[in-house]
Design an enzyme around this catalytic site. Structure first.
Site, short mmCIF file in Angstrom:
data_model
loop_
_atom_site.label_atom_id
_atom_site.label_comp_id
_atom_site.label_asym_id
_atom_site.label_seq_id
_atom_site.Cartn_x
_atom_site.Cartn_y
_atom_site.Cartn_z
N LEU A 17 -0.95 7.73 14.64
CA LEU A 17 -0.13 8.80 15.17
C LEU A 17 0.05 9.94 14.18
O LEU A 17 0.05 11.12 14.55
CB LEU A 17 1.24 8.25 15.58
CG LEU A 17 2.24 9.25 16.17
CD1 LEU A 17 1.66 9.97 17.40
CD2 LEU A 17 3.55 8.57 16.52
N THR A 35 0.74 13.67 3.72
CA THR A 35 0.71 12.80 2.55
C THR A 35 -0.28 11.66 2.75
O THR A 35 -0.40 11.10 3.84
CB THR A 35 2.10 12.22 2.21
OG1 THR A 35 2.44 11.19 3.15
CG2 THR A 35 3.16 13.30 2.23
N ASP A 59 2.87 7.97 -2.26
CA ASP A 59 3.24 6.66 -1.73
C ASP A 59 4.75 6.71 -1.53
O ASP A 59 5.49 6.95 -2.50
CB ASP A 59 2.86 5.57 -2.73
CG ASP A 59 3.16 4.17 -2.21
OD1 ASP A 59 4.10 4.02 -1.40
OD2 ASP A 59 2.47 3.22 -2.61
N SER A 137 10.19 6.13 14.69
CA SER A 137 10.71 4.78 14.80
C SER A 137 9.77 3.99 15.69
O SER A 137 8.55 4.00 15.51
CB SER A 137 12.14 4.83 15.36
OG SER A 137 12.69 3.54 15.50
N TYR A 151 10.61 -5.99 10.76
CA TYR A 151 10.19 -4.66 11.22
C TYR A 151 11.29 -4.06 12.08
O TYR A 151 11.65 -2.89 11.92
CB TYR A 151 8.88 -4.77 12.01
CG TYR A 151 8.39 -3.44 12.54
CD1 TYR A 151 7.87 -2.47 11.68
CD2 TYR A 151 8.45 -3.14 13.91
CE1 TYR A 151 7.42 -1.25 12.16
CE2 TYR A 151 8.00 -1.92 14.39
CZ TYR A 151 7.49 -0.98 13.51
OH TYR A 151 7.05 0.24 13.99
N LYS A 155 13.49 -0.48 11.34
CA LYS A 155 13.58 0.63 12.29
C LYS A 155 15.00 0.79 12.83
O LYS A 155 15.44 1.92 13.11
CB LYS A 155 12.58 0.43 13.43
CG LYS A 155 11.12 0.51 12.98
CD LYS A 155 10.78 1.85 12.33
CE LYS A 155 9.28 2.00 12.08
NZ LYS A 155 8.94 3.31 11.46
#
Length: 281
Positions: A17, A35, A59, A137, A151, A155
């Site tokens: 994405l 980045t 990073d 998210s 995970y 989020k």
């Protein structure tokens, strides 16, 4: 915003994405600073939309570099109009299976990385008296599932501080949007994900089954990252950008299902919930 183009800072643009959003944004004429974690990725990203896409090494777990990246953006283009905290990964494993080291790494990337970069950009946006922060998210940031608890936690935490941030920055003309994608055709469930080193047979029918399902459809997810990118741009360009933007039918169903189940449970236990005050007249 006072210029012919906006400047976007998007983390994690090597693929998925983040890459799709960077390309679509650049094709609109805006500038994208993306980045990446490897020097060899820079030239390829900068050729994506020449003179519109610019790569920087970062990073997001190394917060000592945040100010340098922000300074590079400002020295090159004078402003940062939109920050997209996209960098992150999925950690799969039942709660008991995940080590503390694995859990901390998940939070360092998905939560503290986004929090730190948000904090680093806010002084710029306050000075500009304008800006927008987009937090990538997941539908997993609103509804938990077995096998993805850490995970989910990362989020959920991202969404929690972002809700508060939206209240704090609205009077400052700084918007916040939480994007909640469902399954999109990226490598998130494949090469970009991590499985806990420990597995426990007792969780094979819950966490294990769910993890197998998610990993099994990697590469065949229904969501189109390019269409997701265009939806994000459309929302941000609207007169009233949303606080939350679910993407895809699965995300909408997951969020609506949770809202319904929470309301039903609240109603069932409403009298018990209310019967907790002092009996003072």
């Amino acid at each position: 915003m006072g210029s012919l183009f906006r400047v976007w800072l998007i983390t994690g643009v090597s693929g998925g994405l983040g890459r799709a959003l960077a390309r679509e944004v650049a094709l609109t004429g805006d500038i994208v600073i993306g980045t990446l974690r490897k020097q060899e990725q820079i030239a390829e990203f900068e050729s994506l939309v020449p003179e519109k896409t610019f790569g920087v090494i970062l990073d997001v777990t190394n917060q000592t570099l945040f100010d340098d990246v922000i300074s590079e953006c400002i020295s090159g283009f004078g402003r940062i109009d939109i920050l997209v905290n996209n960098a992150g990964y999925g950690l799969f494993g039942a709660i008991e299976e995940v080590s503390m080291a694995e859990a901390r790494q998940q939070m360092e990337t998905n939560f503290f990385g986004a929090l730190g970069l948000t904090q680093a950009v806010l002084p710029i946006m306050r000075k500009q008296k304008s800006g927008h922060i987009i937090q990538i998210s997941s539908m997993a940031g609103f509804r938990s599932v077995a096998g993805m608890g850490l995970y989910n936690a990362s989020k959920f935490a991202l969404e929690g501080f972002s809700e508060a941030l939206a209240l704090e920055t609205k009077p400052l003309n700084i918007g916040v949007t939480i994007v909640e994608p469902g399954p999109f055709r990226t490598s998130w469930a494949g090469d970009s994900s991590t499985r806990s080193a420990k597995t426990i047979e007792d969780y094979s029918d819950t966490a294990g089954s769910r993890i197998s399902t998610v990993q099994g459809y990697s590469g065949n997810q229904p969501g189109d990252p390019v269409k997701a990118a265009k939806a994000i741009i459309k929302a941000i360009n609207s007169n009233n950008p949303p606080l939350r933007l679910p993407l895809g039918a699965a995300a909408l169903e997951a969020i609506r299902s949770k809202l319904q189940s929470v309301e039903e449970e609240i109603k069932t236990w409403e009298n018990t919930s209310l019967d907790t005050s002092f009996d003072d007249k």
